[in-house]
Motif scaffolding. Structure first.
Motif, PDB file in Angstrom:
ATOM      1  N   HIS A   1       0.837  -1.204   0.000  1.00 20.15           N
ATOM      2  CA  HIS A   1       0.000   0.000   0.000  1.00 20.15           C
ATOM      3  C   HIS A   1       0.871   1.253   0.000  1.00 20.15           C
ATOM      4  O   HIS A   1       0.611   2.193  -0.767  1.00 20.15           O
ATOM      5  N   ARG A   2       1.900   1.272   0.846  1.00 22.05           N
ATOM      6  CA  ARG A   2       2.784   2.445   0.889  1.00 22.05           C
ATOM      7  C   ARG A   2       3.541   2.612  -0.423  1.00 22.05           C
ATOM      8  O   ARG A   2       3.855   3.735  -0.825  1.00 22.05           O
ATOM      9  N   GLN A   3       3.842   1.503  -1.080  1.00 19.13           N
ATOM     10  CA  GLN A   3       4.523   1.574  -2.368  1.00 19.13           C
ATOM     11  C   GLN A   3       3.556   1.866  -3.518  1.00 19.13           C
ATOM     12  O   GLN A   3       3.980   1.998  -4.662  1.00 19.13           O
ATOM     13  N   ARG A   4       2.267   1.986  -3.185  1.00 22.56           N
ATOM     14  CA  ARG A   4       1.197   2.226  -4.163  1.00 22.56           C
ATOM     15  C   ARG A   4       1.199   1.164  -5.263  1.00 22.56           C
ATOM     16  O   ARG A   4       1.027   1.457  -6.447  1.00 22.56           O
ATOM     17  N   GLU A   5       1.384  -0.111  -4.835  1.00 19.34           N
ATOM     18  CA  GLU A   5       1.427  -1.210  -5.800  1.00 19.34           C
ATOM     19  C   GLU A   5       0.389  -2.281  -5.516  1.00 19.34           C
ATOM     20  O   GLU A   5       0.421  -3.356  -6.116  1.00 19.34           O
TER      21      GLU A   5
END
Length: 298
Positions: free
Chosen positions: A79-83
């Motif tokens: 989620h933090r890596q937007r993946e």
């Protein structure tokens, strides 16, 4: 749901807690996965290595071997890596707490779970995301201030325990011939150290709960607990239990896409973690935000 071919390349990330608590199940899972697909195995020693392994996965499909905390960590990293939107995650539950994975539909047992990784399909699931980028995969709960049995003694009064020797000393009051004995007892009896009563899970006494901007309960109504759970796609189901006096109060129910809780400092349990204290938190439902590989429905 998207199905996968067994020829997919897999990145198998084995959580250190799983390796230390149940090495045999880890070995079985690894053998089943390696027999059915090309695998690269990573053995991270901590959260930073865990995150780096996922970041460097390339075109490989990530498979987490670990408990609920490992699954939550993987979703949080992606989620933090937007993946998350482009990544189908798989999990083989191994370790201590695995109730979340099972509630999501992951099979119990390393063989069945590994077979689901190889032969299953991606199912898109909702995600609760707060304003600090924290994620919730299942349900969250804000517990009461402390349990009734610890808060109240007989008749609703705070429970108290007399120190050892106090009753014997009281019995000697008004009897001059026992004063010498009282003095001796005071000398010999070891008084217990002063302790603070152990409270139950920290939580709220007065909170404002809003669902899609509509107030469900305000600060003038003390609450026992608040829970938020997944409902229909894109919807969260909210239950607020008002503090009951005498007969049990009926819960207040609501549903919506955004839930805001504010008021006195409170902690909350989300999935396998306890967070807080915070004065305010807003959770928003993101429909179909992440994918989990699950057995194909018959």
């Amino acid at each position: 749901m998207a199905t996968f071919a067994t020829s997919d390349q897999l990145l198998v990330v084995i959580d250190p807690v799983a390796r230390h608590t149940d090495g045999e199940s880890v070995r079985i899972a690894k053998d089943v996965l390696s027999a059915g697909a090309a695998t690269k195995v990573c053995l991270p020693e901590g959260p930073e290595e865990f995150a780096r392994a996922l970041a460097r996965r390339g075109s490989r499909r990530p498979v987490v071997v670990g408990d609920d905390r490992a699954l939550l960590r993987a979703v949080s990293v992606l989620h933090r890596q937007r993946e998350l939107a482009e990544c189908a995650l798989s999990v083989v539950p191994v370790g201590g707490v695995m109730s979340l994975a099972r509630s999501l539909g992951v099979p119990a047992g390393p063989v069945a779970a590994a077979r689901a990784v190889l032969d299953g399909a991606e199912r898109r699931l909702d995600l609760l995301v707060d304003e600090s980028d924290g994620v919730v995969l299942g349900a969250l709960r804000i517990p009461p201030l402390f349990p009734r049995e610890e808060r109240d003694g007989p008749g609703g009064s705070p429970a108290r325990t007399a120190p050892a020797g106090a009753t014997a000393l009281a019995d000697g009051a008004g009897r001059p011939w026992l004063r010498t004995c009282q003095s001796l007892v005071r000398t010999l009896v070891t008084r217990p150290p002063r302790t603070t009563a152990v409270a139950g899970p920290p939580g709220p006494s007065r909170l404002r709960v809003e669902v899609d901007g509509v107030t469900v309960v305000d600060l003038d109504q003390p609450v026992e607990a608040v829970s938020v759970a997944p409902g229909e796609p894109g919807i969260a189901e909210v239950e607020v239990r008002p503090l009951s006096v005498g007969a049990e109060a009926s819960p207040l129910l609501a549903e919506g896409r955004t839930v805001t809780v504010s008021g006195t400092d409170f902690r909350y349990r989300a999935d396998a973690l306890v967070s807080g204290p915070v004065r305010s938190r807003t959770w928003t439902v993101r429909e179909g935000a992440w994918g989990l590989t699950l057995p194909v429905r018959g």
